[in-house]
Design an enzyme around this catalytic site. Structure first.
Site, PDB file in Angstrom:
ATOM      1  N   ASN A   9       0.860  -1.178   0.000  1.00  0.00           N
ATOM      2  CA  ASN A   9       0.000   0.000   0.000  1.00  0.00           C
ATOM      3  C   ASN A   9       0.900   1.234   0.000  1.00  0.00           C
ATOM      4  OD1 ASN A   9      -1.680   2.155   0.576  1.00  0.00           O
ATOM      5  ND2 ASN A   9      -2.816   1.102   2.191  1.00  0.00           N
ATOM      6  N   PRO A  10       0.953   1.983  -1.086  1.00  0.00           N
ATOM      7  CA  PRO A  10       1.914   3.091  -1.175  1.00  0.00           C
ATOM      8  C   PRO A  10       1.625   4.243  -0.217  1.00  0.00           C
ATOM      9  CG  PRO A  10       0.417   3.112  -3.043  1.00  0.00           C
ATOM     10  CD  PRO A  10       0.142   1.844  -2.308  1.00  0.00           C
ATOM     11  N   THR A  40      -0.786  -1.063  -4.632  1.00  0.00           N
ATOM     12  CA  THR A  40      -2.242  -1.111  -4.704  1.00  0.00           C
ATOM     13  C   THR A  40      -2.802   0.263  -5.056  1.00  0.00           C
ATOM     14  OG1 THR A  40      -2.450  -0.692  -2.315  1.00  0.00           O
ATOM     15  CG2 THR A  40      -2.364  -2.983  -3.041  1.00  0.00           C
ATOM     16  N   GLY A  68      -5.716  -4.312   6.811  1.00  0.00           N
ATOM     17  CA  GLY A  68      -6.637  -4.357   5.679  1.00  0.00           C
ATOM     18  C   GLY A  68      -5.987  -4.906   4.421  1.00  0.00           C
ATOM     19  N   ASP A 215      -4.685 -23.723  16.235  1.00  0.00           N
ATOM     20  CA  ASP A 215      -5.345 -24.833  16.923  1.00  0.00           C
ATOM     21  C   ASP A 215      -6.710 -25.182  16.360  1.00  0.00           C
ATOM     22  OD1 ASP A 215      -6.690 -22.588  17.754  1.00  0.00           O
ATOM     23  OD2 ASP A 215      -6.682 -23.099  19.893  1.00  0.00           O
ATOM     24  N   GLU A 272     -12.789  -3.630   9.126  1.00  0.00           N
ATOM     25  CA  GLU A 272     -13.459  -2.994   8.003  1.00  0.00           C
ATOM     26  C   GLU A 272     -14.903  -3.478   7.911  1.00  0.00           C
ATOM     27  OE1 GLU A 272     -12.033  -0.662   6.318  1.00  0.00           O
ATOM     28  OE2 GLU A 272      -9.982  -0.937   7.074  1.00  0.00           O
TER      29      GLU A 272
END
Length: 312
Positions: A9-10, A40, A68, A215, A272
């Protein structure tokens, strides 16, 4: 030569990763990876890029971003037969997943974890047609994770959620909900429920202290109907990790959880908005292989051994 794809993510982390990208590429190449990148450009783009990397049989996907971005990458490959190994470079605000895996928050140290080549298969969750790495939840309080401004989270951390929670108190409404978890059922008014895959949720590392990420079980936390005073007491206890003994809290473990609210309830996935409930939440045990610190692998083995001894 092995192939690595960096999906980043820049805009995350004040663009710190973008500035260090040349060094990251150089180190990956020296470690024997033919490395390419994908920045992205919007919601869902990381999932598409991850699916493309998997379909082209990349050996490694390095995710640089917040929870995210990691969620999108996992969602992009979770349904595929071939899934590349995943390396995480935390570049978000809370970085819950990286904290849960004991991954250093500094970029080059996190890259060293990946290049040290120690990996472990870990659980992820699936709810309806979506996936999650940290939490799935519902109730007005879970909306905190996407209502708190990112700048505020960066400055004051988990306290931001506490402050926003107090601000929202007058408008919080319980919802009558049926929650089926494995062979048990809860019905009643709740303020929220959380299905935790790790022990780190919204910056709180003691919210689900027994969570073990390989688990096959989730940690389920239900906060029953509370008034303002009760909420403040429980929230304060949660900051210290002393909330689980409260009478208003149900805390247990389950592999499959079905949530059916009587009225409108949003679904929160890894911080989100994930649509509306009802939903069926399932654990996909050891579904994705992640690079983690050696210390995390040892700690996980010890916790697994201790848990097995408790059940004997």
């Amino acid at each position: 030569m092995k192939k690595a794809r960096i999906i980043y993510n820049p805009t995350a982390g004040r663009e710190t990763f973008k500035r260090e990208l040349p060094i990251v590429l150089e180190r990956c190449e020296k470690a024997g990876y033919e490395t390419s990148t994908h920045a992205t450009v919007g919601a869902g783009d990381a999932a598409i890029a991850a699916k493309h990397a998997a379909n082209n049989h990349f050996d490694l996907i390095i995710v640089a971003g917040g929870d995210g971005t990691i969620n999108e990458v996992i969602h992009g490959i979770a349904h595929l037969e071939y899934r590349p190994k995943i390396g995480v470079i935390p570049a978000g605000t809370t970085n819950d997943f990286a904290r849960a895996l004991s991954i250093p928050l500094k970029i080059q140290l996190a890259l060293s974890v990946i290049l040290n080549n120690k990996s472990i298969h870990l659980d992820i969750g699936r709810v309806n047609d979506q996936h999650f790495i940290n939490i799935a939840g519902g109730g007005d309080l879970t909306e905190l994770t996407y209502e708190v401004p990112s700048g505020m989270k960066a400055v004051v951390g988990q306290l931001a959620y506490y402050m926003k929670g107090i601000e929202m108190l007058p408008s919080l409404k319980p919802v009558y909900t049926r929650i089926e978890y494995d062979d048990k059922v809860f019905e009643g008014e709740i303020m929220l429920f959380l299905v935790a895959n790790t022990n780190s949720v919204a910056g709180f590392e003691k919210l689900a202290p027994d969570a073990l990420i390989n688990d096959g079980f989730f940690d389920l936390l239900i906060l029953k109907k509370t008034n303002m005073g009760e909420f403040l007491r429980i929230a304060t206890a949660a900051l210290r990790g002393n909330h689980l003994e409260d009478n208003q809290i149900i805390y247990t473990q389950a592999k499959k959880i079905t949530v059916t609210p009587e009225n409108h309830m949003q679904l929160n996935i890894d911080g989100e908005y994930g649509g509306l409930l009802p939903g069926v939440i399932e654990n996909l045990q050891e579904h994705i292989e992640f690079f983690v610190p050696k210390e995390f692998i040892e700690k996980t083995k010890q916790l697994t051994k201790a848990k097995l001894s408790e059940t004997i």
